[in-house]
Design a protein around this motif. Structure first.
Motif, PDB file in Angstrom:
ATOM      1  N   TYR A   1      34.989  21.788   1.812  1.00  0.00           N
ATOM      2  CA  TYR A   1      35.078  20.701   0.822  1.00  0.00           C
ATOM      3  C   TYR A   1      36.545  20.536   0.418  1.00  0.00           C
ATOM      4  O   TYR A   1      36.941  20.920  -0.688  1.00  0.00           O
ATOM      5  N   PRO A   2      37.373  19.986   1.322  1.00  0.00           N
ATOM      6  CA  PRO A   2      38.841  19.960   1.106  1.00  0.00           C
ATOM      7  C   PRO A   2      39.252  19.282  -0.195  1.00  0.00           C
ATOM      8  O   PRO A   2      40.187  19.704  -0.838  1.00  0.00           O
ATOM      9  N   GLY A   3      38.490  18.275  -0.644  1.00  0.00           N
ATOM     10  CA  GLY A   3      38.932  17.559  -1.847  1.00  0.00           C
ATOM     11  C   GLY A   3      38.545  18.264  -3.125  1.00  0.00           C
ATOM     12  O   GLY A   3      38.921  17.862  -4.229  1.00  0.00           O
ATOM     13  N   LEU A   4      37.782  19.351  -3.023  1.00  0.00           N
ATOM     14  CA  LEU A   4      37.197  19.948  -4.228  1.00  0.00           C
ATOM     15  C   LEU A   4      38.114  21.032  -4.808  1.00  0.00           C
ATOM     16  O   LEU A   4      38.584  21.908  -4.080  1.00  0.00           O
ATOM     17  N   ASP A   5      38.310  20.970  -6.105  1.00  0.00           N
ATOM     18  CA  ASP A   5      39.147  21.950  -6.810  1.00  0.00           C
ATOM     19  C   ASP A   5      38.252  23.166  -7.110  1.00  0.00           C
ATOM     20  O   ASP A   5      37.323  23.066  -7.896  1.00  0.00           O
ATOM     21  N   ILE A   6      38.496  24.295  -6.446  1.00  0.00           N
ATOM     22  CA  ILE A   6      37.601  25.454  -6.596  1.00  0.00           C
ATOM     23  C   ILE A   6      38.317  26.590  -7.333  1.00  0.00           C
ATOM     24  O   ILE A   6      39.408  26.990  -6.942  1.00  0.00           O
ATOM     25  N   HIS A   7      37.730  27.037  -8.438  1.00  0.00           N
ATOM     26  CA  HIS A   7      38.310  28.127  -9.245  1.00  0.00           C
ATOM     27  C   HIS A   7      37.301  29.275  -9.306  1.00  0.00           C
ATOM     28  O   HIS A   7      36.441  29.284 -10.186  1.00  0.00           O
ATOM     29  N   PRO A   8      37.356  30.255  -8.383  1.00  0.00           N
ATOM     30  CA  PRO A   8      36.424  31.392  -8.487  1.00  0.00           C
ATOM     31  C   PRO A   8      36.748  32.248  -9.714  1.00  0.00           C
ATOM     32  O   PRO A   8      37.914  32.421 -10.062  1.00  0.00           O
ATOM     33  N   ILE A   9      35.711  32.737 -10.398  1.00  0.00           N
ATOM     34  CA  ILE A   9      35.907  33.595 -11.587  1.00  0.00           C
ATOM     35  C   ILE A   9      35.128  34.883 -11.376  1.00  0.00           C
ATOM     36  O   ILE A   9      33.896  34.854 -11.217  1.00  0.00           O
ATOM     37  N   VAL A  10      35.837  36.027 -11.344  1.00  0.00           N
ATOM     38  CA  VAL A  10      35.156  37.329 -11.216  1.00  0.00           C
ATOM     39  C   VAL A  10      34.736  37.760 -12.618  1.00  0.00           C
ATOM     40  O   VAL A  10      35.576  37.997 -13.479  1.00  0.00           O
TER      41      VAL A  10
END
Ligand code: AVJ
Length: 321
Positions: free
Chosen positions: A130-139
């Motif tokens: 999903y190249p356009g998607l801003d992804i912020h993983p949170i542990v």
């Protein structure tokens, strides 16, 4: 051959899960012994849970996925475009893909999970898909509460909480968690949650005590983990998996039952078990749609729409503040 200082690179098992020893000693010291269900999910436990999801008796995962598939447009419409999606217990985000494929100009996706390597691998895979998607993983352990990155502190957020994981919590703690989620969503935000519907006990017990014994392995694996990580000497042949349905609490209760009088040591601690004595390892609460709606209302949520399968096994509900 420079092996480097493996000590500094590889945390000891104890450092990886600092609370594990304390929680195990405290739980086994209780009059009614118990171990927190989150400890079921070490590497082996997570693999066994993935196998459970494929079992014929364990309907929740496939039923929830089919509900999401059948109603993706309506669900996407409820979440709305320009959404910020925070997923609790994102795992490998398989179900999320059903959503992401139906949400155009999605703002951001924040997968939250306790196991960081798995989360980072999944986030990288999603970035390429999903190249356009801003992804912020949170542990984070979402049951302990966590903050969103500042940029999302004031935007309306949709929390996606699938898998009936809410069912692990006693009702009062479930309301507390839903109240935390309400704070995170802000007004204008929403909650998309999956939960297992109450049904005949036989169907439920079969889903948690499968004929192939995979759930038994999943449950007893916790004893192997204690032996390995905390220097325990549990003899797994002297313990049995037990799953019962409690009418009073409309929940499945999973135990590890001692088959004989025995003494077990964990490090330098010693615990006695009488024959038939049980360690509680997991609750899985089952709800009617009305019950869930009123539980969520205590946290400030109002139901917008609820989707189920044709056998009424499982439910996916969208709620707003
Ligand atoms: C992952 C907590 C949703 O309660 O159905 C499955 C865990 N335990 N089989 C559930 C579980 C035994 C599962 N949750």
């Amino acid at each position: 051959l420079d092996l480097g200082n493996t000590e500094s690179q590889s945390q000891t098992l104890e450092e990886q899960t600092p609370g594990f020893r304390d929680d195990v000693i405290r739980g086994l010291s209780k009059r009614e012994k118990e171990l927190h269900c989150k400890y079921l999910y070490d590497e082996k436990g997570s693999q066994l849970f993935d196998q459970i999801c494929e079992l014929p008796e364990y309907y929740p995962t496939r039923t929830e996925a089919s509900i999401m598939q059948q109603n993706a447009d309506a669900i996407g419409h409820r979440i709305g475009n320009d959404a910020v999606l925070v997923e609790y217990g994102s795992g490998s985000s398989t179900k999320t893909r059903l959503l992401l494929d139906h949400l155009d100009d999605q703002r951001a996706y924040l997968p939250v999970d306790i196991s960081d390597e798995h989360l980072m691998r999944t986030a990288d895979q999603l970035r390429s898909d999903y190249p356009g998607l801003d992804i912020h993983p949170i542990v984070a352990d979402f049951t302990a509460g966590f903050d969103l990155p500042d940029e999302f502190e004031t935007t309306p957020v949709t929390v996606y909480f699938p898998g009936s994981t809410i069912g692990n919590l006693r009702t009062d703690l479930a309301v507390d968690l839903l109240s935390e989620i309400a704070k995170q969503c802000h007004s204008g935000g929403g909650l998309l949650i999956g939960f297992d519907l109450d049904k005949c006990p036989d169907r439920l017990v079969a889903a948690y005590d499968d004929a192939a014994g995979v759930t038994a392995k999943f449950n007893l694996n916790l004893l192997s983990r204690i032996n390995r990580e905390l220097d325990g000497d549990f003899d797994l042949d002297q313990f049995k998996h037990v799953a019962i349905y409690s009418e009073e609490h409309s929940r499945i209760e999973i135990y590890i039952e001692s088959q004989t009088d025995q003494i077990v040591t964990v490090g330098d601690a010693e615990f006695s078990f009488s024959e038939g004595e049980r360690i509680l390892t997991e609750h899985s609460h089952k709800y009617s749609i009305d019950q869930f709606e009123s539980m969520a209302a205590q946290a400030g949520f109002a139901m917008d729409e609820c989707w189920t399968d044709d056998e009424n096994l499982f439910a996916v509900m969208h709620l707003s503040l």
